[in-house]
Design an enzyme around this catalytic site. Structure first.
Site, PDB file in Angstrom:
ATOM      1  N   ASP A  41       5.680  33.475   0.110  1.00  0.00           N
ATOM      2  CA  ASP A  41       5.259  33.165  -1.260  1.00  0.00           C
ATOM      3  C   ASP A  41       5.042  34.509  -1.953  1.00  0.00           C
ATOM      4  OD1 ASP A  41       4.235  31.703  -3.520  1.00  0.00           O
ATOM      5  OD2 ASP A  41       2.208  32.161  -2.867  1.00  0.00           O
ATOM      6  N   SER A  42       4.819  34.451  -3.264  1.00  0.00           N
ATOM      7  CA  SER A  42       4.485  35.683  -3.981  1.00  0.00           C
ATOM      8  C   SER A  42       3.137  36.246  -3.503  1.00  0.00           C
ATOM      9  CB  SER A  42       4.399  35.397  -5.475  1.00  0.00           C
ATOM     10  OG  SER A  42       3.336  34.489  -5.722  1.00  0.00           O
ATOM     11  N   TYR A  72       5.012  35.986  -9.488  1.00  0.00           N
ATOM     12  CA  TYR A  72       6.421  35.734  -9.788  1.00  0.00           C
ATOM     13  C   TYR A  72       6.576  34.897 -11.069  1.00  0.00           C
ATOM     14  CZ  TYR A  72       8.072  36.787  -4.923  1.00  0.00           C
ATOM     15  OH  TYR A  72       8.408  37.362  -3.718  1.00  0.00           O
ATOM     16  N   GLY A  73       5.578  34.110 -11.348  1.00  0.00           N
ATOM     17  CA  GLY A  73       5.724  33.028 -12.334  1.00  0.00           C
ATOM     18  C   GLY A  73       6.017  33.468 -13.745  1.00  0.00           C
ATOM     19  N   CYS A 133       6.894  28.547  -2.292  1.00  0.00           N
ATOM     20  CA  CYS A 133       6.688  28.995  -3.664  1.00  0.00           C
ATOM     21  C   CYS A 133       7.631  28.202  -4.565  1.00  0.00           C
ATOM     22  CB  CYS A 133       7.011  30.490  -3.740  1.00  0.00           C
ATOM     23  SG  CYS A 133       6.937  31.154  -5.405  1.00  0.00           S
ATOM     24  N   ASN A 134       7.062  27.489  -5.510  1.00  0.00           N
ATOM     25  CA  ASN A 134       7.890  26.701  -6.433  1.00  0.00           C
ATOM     26  C   ASN A 134       8.795  27.604  -7.266  1.00  0.00           C
ATOM     27  OD1 ASN A 134       6.635  23.681  -6.601  1.00  0.00           O
ATOM     28  ND2 ASN A 134       5.051  25.160  -6.137  1.00  0.00           N
ATOM     29  N   CYS A 136       2.395  24.576  -8.425  1.00  0.00           N
ATOM     30  CA  CYS A 136       2.429  25.968  -7.948  1.00  0.00           C
ATOM     31  C   CYS A 136       1.564  25.978  -6.697  1.00  0.00           C
ATOM     32  CB  CYS A 136       1.852  26.905  -9.008  1.00  0.00           C
ATOM     33  SG  CYS A 136       1.407  28.548  -8.390  1.00  0.00           S
ATOM     34  N   THR A 137       2.024  26.643  -5.663  1.00  0.00           N
ATOM     35  CA  THR A 137       1.309  26.546  -4.382  1.00  0.00           C
ATOM     36  C   THR A 137      -0.046  27.247  -4.398  1.00  0.00           C
ATOM     37  OG1 THR A 137       2.579  28.443  -3.535  1.00  0.00           O
ATOM     38  CG2 THR A 137       3.409  26.244  -3.033  1.00  0.00           C
ATOM     39  N   HIS A 138      -0.300  28.047  -5.410  1.00  0.00           N
ATOM     40  CA  HIS A 138      -1.645  28.633  -5.536  1.00  0.00           C
ATOM     41  C   HIS A 138      -2.675  27.585  -6.003  1.00  0.00           C
ATOM     42  CE1 HIS A 138       0.361  32.571  -5.378  1.00  0.00           C
ATOM     43  NE2 HIS A 138      -0.826  33.158  -5.341  1.00  0.00           N
TER      44      HIS A 138
END
Ligand code: DGL
Length: 280
Positions: free
Chosen positions: A23-24, A55-56, A89-90, A203-205
């Site tokens: 992921d980021s 990244y988003g 990570c989406n 978003c995985t966060h």
């Protein structure tokens, strides 16, 4: 067998190879938690690209380049040689999964997308909120997903600039402030007709801000993420499952401040091992 003939090579399935997850930053730990529950005997190598996060709010070219660099690192046969890759990570999935699948046609690659389809199945009001990064929402992959659900529900999509970064750095006040701003901007949540009764954490966060988000939502509103489906899909696509008695090993690596990943891994997974620093 005659002594001059070489012994036949027994080719064992590479069950000891790890599964790569990236992921980021720390967000992909929300996917890793579900992966470790689903596949407790597997070894995992988790890469947080914290030196290049978030990244988003970057363009797809940047995200694709970072995804390729990390995958190359995880595939290095002399070091890690992973047997499968989970893009936790989406934003990276939306921008780069098709490229990585071209680069590594034999490698099982599992991506993550906002849980719109499960949300349609759960929602009664058929009004569904979607929080995600700007990059995910702008992607062709997300538009195609939305189009595939035309007529089944109304989606209220909110780009949440800064939220993943605040979660990455565990900035509590900022997380609360941004959750307040973004949930308010989306409109009315609730269980009545015309209200959003389901909120997709795209978003995985964001699962790490569930408690903060819940403060701004009426009781009964469902928050859903993609961790369970991703873990089950990973099990389905693995050709060789690990065998053994003990739990699998976890290796943690970061391209940024290792303390961020160490703290998050301790908090969410109860893992206390040191984080390796990567220069990629
Ligand atoms: N966790 C990532 C996602 O699922 C990206 C967050 C970011 O770096 O902006 O989209």
């Amino acid at each position: 067998m005659p002594a001059d003939r070489p012994a036949p090579q027994i080719s064992l399935p590479p069950t000891h190879q790890a599964i790569g997850v990236f992921d980021s930053g720390v967000g992909g730990l929300s996917i890793l938690m579900a992966l470790r529950d689903e596949l407790p005997l597997e070894d995992f190598v988790y890469v947080a690209d914290s030196g290049f996060a978030p990244y988003g709010e970057r363009d797809e070219v940047f995200v694709a380049e970072r995804s390729r660099i990390i995958t190359r690192h995880l595939r290095k046969p002399d070091a890690l040689g992973i047997k499968a890759l989970v893009m936790a990570c989406n934003t990276a999935t939306a921008g780069a999964i098709h490229l990585l699948r071209q680069d590594y046609p034999a490698l099982p690659i599992i991506g993550v997308e906002p849980a719109l389809k499960p949300a349609v199945a759960l929602s009664r009001t058929q009004r569904i909120g979607v929080m995600a990064t700007r990059g995910t929402l702008a992607s062709q992959k997300f538009k195609t997903l939305l189009d595939s659900l035309t007529g089944q529900a109304e989606f209220i999509c909110q780009a949440c600039d800064g939220l993943a970064d605040a979660i990455e750095h565990d900035e509590k006040e900022k997380i609360v402030a941004l959750c307040a701003i973004y949930t308010r901007a989306m409109g009315h949540f609730g269980l009545n007709s015309g209200e959003m009764d389901t909120l997709v954490l795209g978003c995985t966060h964001y699962p790490f801000a569930r408690a903060e988000l819940a403060q701004f939502l009426p009781p009964g509103v469902q928050l859903i993420d993609s961790a369970g489906p991703v873990a089950r899909q990973t099990r389905r696509v693995l050709t060789h499952l690990a065998s053994g008695d003990g739990p699998g090993q976890l290796t943690l690596q970061s391209t940024g401040n290792p303390a961020l990943l160490a703290q998050a891994a301790q908090r969410w997974l109860g893992c206390t091992q040191p984080v390796q620093t990567l220069v990629l």
